[in-house]
Enzyme design. Structure first.
Site, PDB file in Angstrom:
ATOM      1  N   CYS A  94       0.832  -1.207   0.000  1.00  0.00           N
ATOM      2  CA  CYS A  94       0.000   0.000   0.000  1.00  0.00           C
ATOM      3  C   CYS A  94       0.872   1.267   0.000  1.00  0.00           C
ATOM      4  CB  CYS A  94      -1.000  -0.061   1.152  1.00  0.00           C
ATOM      5  SG  CYS A  94      -2.496   0.877   0.824  1.00  0.00           S
ATOM      6  N   ARG A 128     -12.258   6.521  -1.934  1.00  0.00           N
ATOM      7  CA  ARG A 128     -11.345   5.598  -1.274  1.00  0.00           C
ATOM      8  C   ARG A 128     -11.764   4.159  -1.559  1.00  0.00           C
ATOM      9  NH1 ARG A 128      -7.665   7.105   2.063  1.00  0.00           N
ATOM     10  NH2 ARG A 128      -6.735   5.426   3.231  1.00  0.00           N
ATOM     11  N   HIS A 192      -3.567  -5.957   2.178  1.00  0.00           N
ATOM     12  CA  HIS A 192      -3.306  -6.149   3.606  1.00  0.00           C
ATOM     13  C   HIS A 192      -3.929  -7.486   3.989  1.00  0.00           C
ATOM     14  CE1 HIS A 192      -2.128  -1.925   4.229  1.00  0.00           C
ATOM     15  NE2 HIS A 192      -3.146  -1.587   3.478  1.00  0.00           N
TER      16      HIS A 192
HETATM   17  N1  GLN Z   1      -1.859   6.705   1.937  1.00  0.00           N
HETATM   18  C1  GLN Z   1      -2.048   5.786   0.854  1.00  0.00           C
HETATM   19  C2  GLN Z   1      -3.428   5.879   0.212  1.00  0.00           C
HETATM   20  O1  GLN Z   1      -4.384   6.190   0.885  1.00  0.00           O
HETATM   21  C3  GLN Z   1      -1.748   4.387   1.330  1.00  0.00           C
HETATM   22  C4  GLN Z   1      -2.737   3.886   2.346  1.00  0.00           C
HETATM   23  C5  GLN Z   1      -2.310   2.603   3.041  1.00  0.00           C
HETATM   24  O2  GLN Z   1      -1.126   2.305   3.138  1.00  0.00           O
HETATM   25  N2  GLN Z   1      -3.268   1.873   3.583  1.00  0.00           N
HETATM   26  O3  GLN Z   1      -3.559   5.629  -0.963  1.00  0.00           O
END
Ligand code: GLN
Length: 249
Positions: A94, A128, A192
């Site tokens: 990520c 998101r 994840h």
């Molecule tokens: N900050 C990054 C995004 O939101 C990665 C998020 C994360 O590592 N979960 O795309």
């Protein structure tokens, strides 16, 4: 691999370690030890130099500010770059994936430099991506389907020699029907779960890259049970392998 140990460099876990991504380190250690491979973990906290001699470098996910800070520090350090250029394994999740690329977007909409180890750039999506992620892994990697969960705003565009890790069946991943990316022994993913616990074949791929040889099959009913449960929950019949042609080096 050094003569005595396989060494994992666990990079900035206090900044990059959301959603239990430390489990990736635990999975590698446990699967190496099950094969009697001596392994040790070197924790590299923010501000410390990255040991370019480590065999596997692990970066987890993180929030936008932490991601920017780690990218800045690693950009100044050069140790990770030298390790990657020497063919050592780098695995980022990520935020740790996005910062391996050429650029990503910061919390306030600026474009920040990544490390340029993968030919990818990440942008902000309108929404998101949060939820389960499932993808099939085609040749040349030819792994069983990968599963995990995602929580990110970035979408990622791959180019050049960087190839996707998976074709997305459930979830968003890179945002274009693919998920993750790799080039040589450098790999990133939005998974994840932790990714290397949920996907033991992926953990073994990284270990085989680092040791330079294939690993004996490991009997691991707990992990296989977890995989079956998650794949079934996503309406996917658990399978052990797809598209077995070829193997990635
Ligand atoms: N900050 C990054 C995004 O939101 C990665 C998020 C994360 O590592 N979960 O795309």
């Amino acid at each position: 691999m050094t003569a005595e140990h396989l060494t994992i460099a666990w990079i900035c876990p206090e900044l990059l370690g959301t959603y239990g991504d430390r489990g990736n380190v635990i999975a590698l250690v446990s699967r190496a030890q099950a094969r009697a491979i001596p392994i040790r973990v070197v924790r590299v906290d923010a501000g410390q130099p990255v040991p370019e001699s480590a065999d596997i470098h692990i970066l987890g996910g993180g929030e936008d500010l932490a991601q920017e800070e780690v990218a800045r520090q690693l950009g100044n350090d050069r140790g990770l770059r030298r390790a990657a250029e020497a063919g050592r394994v780098v695995f980022g999740v990520c935020a740790g994936y996005q910062l391996l690329g050429t650029s990503f977007v910061t919390h306030d909409g600026r474009t920040a430099d990544g490390l340029g180890l993968l030919d990818i750039r990440s942008e902000h999506a309108a929404r998101r991506a949060v939820g389960e992620l499932l993808g099939t892994v085609p040749a040349p990697l030819s792994l069983p389907p990968v599963t995990g969960f995602e929580n990110h705003r970035g979408t990622t565009v791959l180019s050049g020699d960087t190839r996707p890790l998976a074709r997305t069946m459930v979830g968003v991943g890179n945002g274009d029907g693919t998920e993750g990316g790799f080039h040589r022994h450098i790999m990133g993913t939005y998974l994840h779960g932790p990714a290397l616990v949920r996907n033991p074949a992926l953990a073994d791929l990284l270990l085989s890259w680092a040791t330079g040889g294939s690993l004996p099959v490991m009997n691991d009913p707990w992990t296989e049970g977890l995989r079956s449960e998650r794949l079934t929950a996503l309406g996917h019949k658990p399978v052990t392998c797809i598209e077995t042609e070829g193997a990635a080096k």
